[in-house]
Write a protein that holds these residues in place. Structure first.
Motif, short mmCIF file in Angstrom:
data_model
loop_
_atom_site.label_atom_id
_atom_site.label_comp_id
_atom_site.label_asym_id
_atom_site.label_seq_id
_atom_site.Cartn_x
_atom_site.Cartn_y
_atom_site.Cartn_z
N PRO A 144 0.85 -1.20 0.00
CA PRO A 144 0.00 0.00 0.00
C PRO A 144 0.88 1.24 0.00
N PRO A 145 0.32 2.37 -0.42
CA PRO A 145 1.11 3.61 -0.41
C PRO A 145 1.57 3.91 1.02
N PRO A 146 2.66 4.67 1.17
CA PRO A 146 3.18 4.98 2.51
C PRO A 146 2.10 5.53 3.44
N ARG A 147 2.02 4.96 4.63
CA ARG A 147 1.12 5.42 5.68
C ARG A 147 -0.35 5.40 5.28
N ALA A 148 -0.69 4.51 4.33
CA ALA A 148 -2.09 4.43 3.91
C ALA A 148 -2.93 3.68 4.94
N LEU A 149 -2.33 2.76 5.67
CA LEU A 149 -3.11 1.99 6.65
C LEU A 149 -3.26 2.79 7.94
N PRO A 150 -4.41 2.61 8.62
CA PRO A 150 -4.55 3.26 9.93
C PRO A 150 -3.53 2.68 10.92
N SER A 151 -3.23 3.41 11.98
CA SER A 151 -2.21 3.00 12.95
C SER A 151 -2.45 1.60 13.47
#
Lengths: 392, 360
Positions: free
Chosen positions: A29-36
């Motif tokens: 996934p794109p950088p920091r696309a997922l929630p923490s």
């Protein structure tokens, strides 16, 4: 060995790199696309990513194929990590299992234990947390009081006590940890290493909000929790040695690959360059700190290659892991501290949908000198075991 | 990827360590402090082992080896604070002479004889190519050969070589008298000119990189000697009824310096390889090596003095012999801050991710 010193990866290692890069480019996934991953939603999103990696055998490349790996060596693992961090792929929600427990299972586990625990660890179906610290035993780990008594009636062990600061504990399925099995023995003896299903009756998990407000870790309460004999890792009453192997992985080669820091250091230089364009005079005051942080990461990379070569030639990592832990934790702080200095008054902007990776990274880096054994304790280990100073 | 020295390199290191343990004791250093001009037998012993001529071509009686082979030996030189100019002669002068020796200048015609004299006779050189005219050059006082740089009126960079007989050198006092600082009194002539123009500029820049790594290697050895002495003293010295090394305040000083040293080591070794191979980022690697080694040396020096307490502040205690060399070398060929600045310039101008490990 009379192979000449050469820091180039071989063609085969570079071919492996290219394959990893291609896969990550089309899947990550794109950088920091997922929630923490310290939220319930983010935890599951990160678990799905682990499953996706496992489906193509990228989640645990250095493990044998029978457990879901590719059976590649330490150097290929380092290459994979370089590509992983270059792609800014998600943090590994399964890190406690794959980087800490797994090496311990390979060293101390039975064939049955490996077959039972490694495959679901590789796929993210079972995510692990650590059960080391207790309210009255942190740096002084041998002071733990949580107990396990053998019960023939239950056909196993009965655990009672409290563990705390279990990262990922709020959402994990399993826990590995130390319990006192012989209360009369000397502190470091009489401890046993258990693998505990957190869904067992008698386990209570209480999430602890961290200073960033997220529930990254948890307290675990054990009230008469029954654990079968098959979930004892290593010998009964000899758990200290097993735990030290896990801690060695946490401080040494396995948990923190250099790519994490060299990538962050590269982005720090990017940030510095942007700062130069905006406010050259103020930005230049951070020049020395930025260069030092970049070098700290580079020194860690070179040191890791040095250590990896020694390990591949049959050497082992002992107290050097403590020196390593001091260096990577301080490097992480140096990188993020320099970044905040470059950002200046912008550094504090956080929350409300604002993406603040440097500030989040700084908050995470602050934990580094504390977890995995505080740096003060590691300095004692370096002084006593590398320099031969007397115990205090 | 194989980041380790060969058994042969380690064996050579051990042989040099043995030799220097006998021939470069702290008593010998004190003798050198009293009369820095005496050239002791150990320089010839080192030449006899092949150490001095290590980088000279085999045809000239050398071993034809590079920095990777040399760094471990320079580390040994640092460990005993060797007064003789192994870095200048073997790491700097010989490769520079070889590099520019193919030219047509009068000095180039003498390069073969000089290199042979290094390899066969232990000719000692001083290299001050980073120094401005009128600056003191380490080792120039007593050197057989002095290599210097100058800039012609039209801005062309030049490298000059001065035979001891052809140059007056005013001795300059140093805190460490074995540094043998000297101010060459000279003017560039067509007879001293070895090379000029872009070739000379390249050779000068390579010399500066090699110096950063070679001096860095010496600093590693010095730091190890200092920390070893301090740890030994902390085990033995009793206060409050126990060895001072059992106190955490003392432990943490030493541990911090030890960690810095352990991480400086692969930086120096990696940079030696990068320079031998000529990787695109070898100058960057040299800067990392020198910055890290300078910091490691300075921290070890600071800690070693502190752990020794007042006795460490005396002339009688040997610690100062290693402190003074460390302080000098930490600044020589660029301080830690100089190299951090150089590194940042290079990072801003080029790639920011590690290049050294990629296939060349």
């Amino acid at each position: 060995m009379d192979q000449p010193l050469d820091l180039r990866f071989t063609d085969a290692e570079e071919a492996f790199r290219a394959e990893a890069r291609r896969w990550l480019a089309s899947h990550a996934p794109p950088p920091r696309a997922l929630p923490s991953l310290d939220t319930a939603e983010g935890f599951e999103a990160h678990r799905s990513w682990e499953r996706e990696m496992a489906a193509d055998r990228w989640s645990v490349v250095s493990w044998p194929e029978e457990y879901g790996g590719r059976g590649v060596g330490l150097l290929e693992w380092l290459v994979f990590e370089e590509e992983y961090w270059r792609a800014e792929a998600p943090l590994r929600v399964s890190q406690n299992g794959i980087f800490l427990l797994a090496p311990t299972l390979f060293e101390f586990g039975t064939a049955e234990q490996r077959a039972r625990f490694l495959p679901p660890m590789a796929t993210g179906d079972e995510i692990w947390c650590q059960g080391w610290s207790e309210p009255d035993a942190g740096s002084d780990l041998a002071g733990i009081r949580s107990r396990a008594r053998r019960s023939d009636a239950e056909g196993g062990w009965v655990l009672t006590g409290q563990k705390t600061w279990a990262s990922r504990g709020a959402f994990a399925e399993w826990c590995f940890g130390l319990f006192r099995t012989d209360p009369d023995a000397e502190r470091h003896r009489g401890l046993t290493y258990f693998l505990v299903d957190l869904a067992s009756p008698g386990v209570t998990v209480r999430p602890i909000p961290q200073l960033d407000g997220e529930t990254g870790f948890a307290e675990l309460f054990f009230e008469e929790v029954v654990v079968p004999d098959a979930q004892v890792l290593g010998e009964v009453d000899r758990g200290w040695n097993v735990a030290m192997a896990t801690a060695g992985s946490e401080r040494g080669l396995s948990l923190r690959s250099p790519a994490r820091y060299t990538e962050a250091a590269g982005r720090l230089v990017d940030l510095y360059q942007h700062g130069l364009a905006r406010d050259p005079e103020r930005t230049r005051r951070s020049a020395d700190a930025v260069a030092q942080a970049w070098m700290d990461a580079e020194a860690y990379r070179l040191h890791t290659l040095w250590t990896a070569t020694r390990v591949l030639e049959g050497g082992s990592v002992g107290a050097e892991a403590s020196a390593n832990k001091i260096h990577w934790s301080e490097t992480d702080l140096a990188i993020h501290r320099a970044a905040l200095a470059v950002l200046g008054p912008e550094a504090e902007v956080h929350g409300g949908g604002v993406d603040a990776p440097w500030l989040d990274g700084f908050l995470f880096a602050l934990a580094g000198p504390i977890y995995a054994g505080t740096n003060e304790v590691q300095r004692n280990v370096v002084a006593e075991r590398l320099l031969g100073l007397p115990r205090g | 990827m194989h980041f380790a020295f060969t058994d042969q390199q380690l064996g050579f290191r051990d042989a040099v360590r043995q030799l220097l343990a006998k021939e470069c004791t702290t008593a010998d250093l004190r003798t050198a402090y009293e009369d820095p001009s005496a050239r002791p037998a150990r320089w010839h012993s080192l030449a006899g082992l092949g150490v001095v001529g290590l980088t000279a071509p085999e045809a000239a009686g050398g071993l034809g080896l590079g920095l990777v082979d040399l760094v471990l030996l320079l580390e040994e030189a640092g460990r005993v604070a060797l007064p003789e100019p192994l870095t200048d002669t073997t790491a700097l002068a010989v490769p520079l002479l070889v590099e520019l020796g193919a030219g047509t200048t009068p000095a180039a015609g003498r390069v073969g004889a000089w290199i042979e004299a290094v390899a066969r006779g232990g000719l000692a050189a001083a290299v001050g190519t980073d120094r401005a005219p009128g600056d003191a050059v380490a080792g120039a006082d007593g050197a057989d050969l002095v290599v210097l740089a100058s800039v012609a009126a039209d801005g062309t960079p030049e490298v000059h070589v001065l035979d001891a007989g052809a140059v007056a050198v005013e001795p300059v006092p140093s805190l460490d008298p074995t540094r043998r600082l000297g101010r060459p009194v000279w003017s560039p002539t067509s007879d001293t000119l070895l090379g000029s123009g872009p070739e000379a500029a390249t050779a000068l820049s390579r010399t500066a990189d090699r110096a950063a790594v070679a001096v860095g290697a010496e600093l590693l050895g010095l730091a190890e000697a200092l920390l070893g002495r301090a740890a030994a003293y902390a085990k033995e010295r009793q206060q409050f009824g126990r060895p001072i090394g059992s106190f955490q305040a003392v432990k943490h000083l030493l541990a911090g310096a030890q960690v810095r040293l352990e991480f400086a080591r692969p930086c120096v070794y990696g940079a030696a390889w990068a320079l031998d191979v000529g990787t695109p980022d070898s100058s960057r690697a040299a800067s990392v090596a020198k910055a890290y080694a300078s910091e490691a040396g300075l921290e070890a020096a600071r800690v070693a003095l502190q752990v020794h307490g007042a006795i460490g502040y005396t002339w009688e205690c040997d610690v100062h012999l290693f402190l003074k060399r460390t302080w000098a070398l930490a600044e020589a060929w660029g301080s830690a801050a100089d190299h951090r600045a150089r590194l940042l310039d290079s990072l801003l101008a080029g790639p920011r991710r590690p290049q050294g490990s990629a296939t060349a």
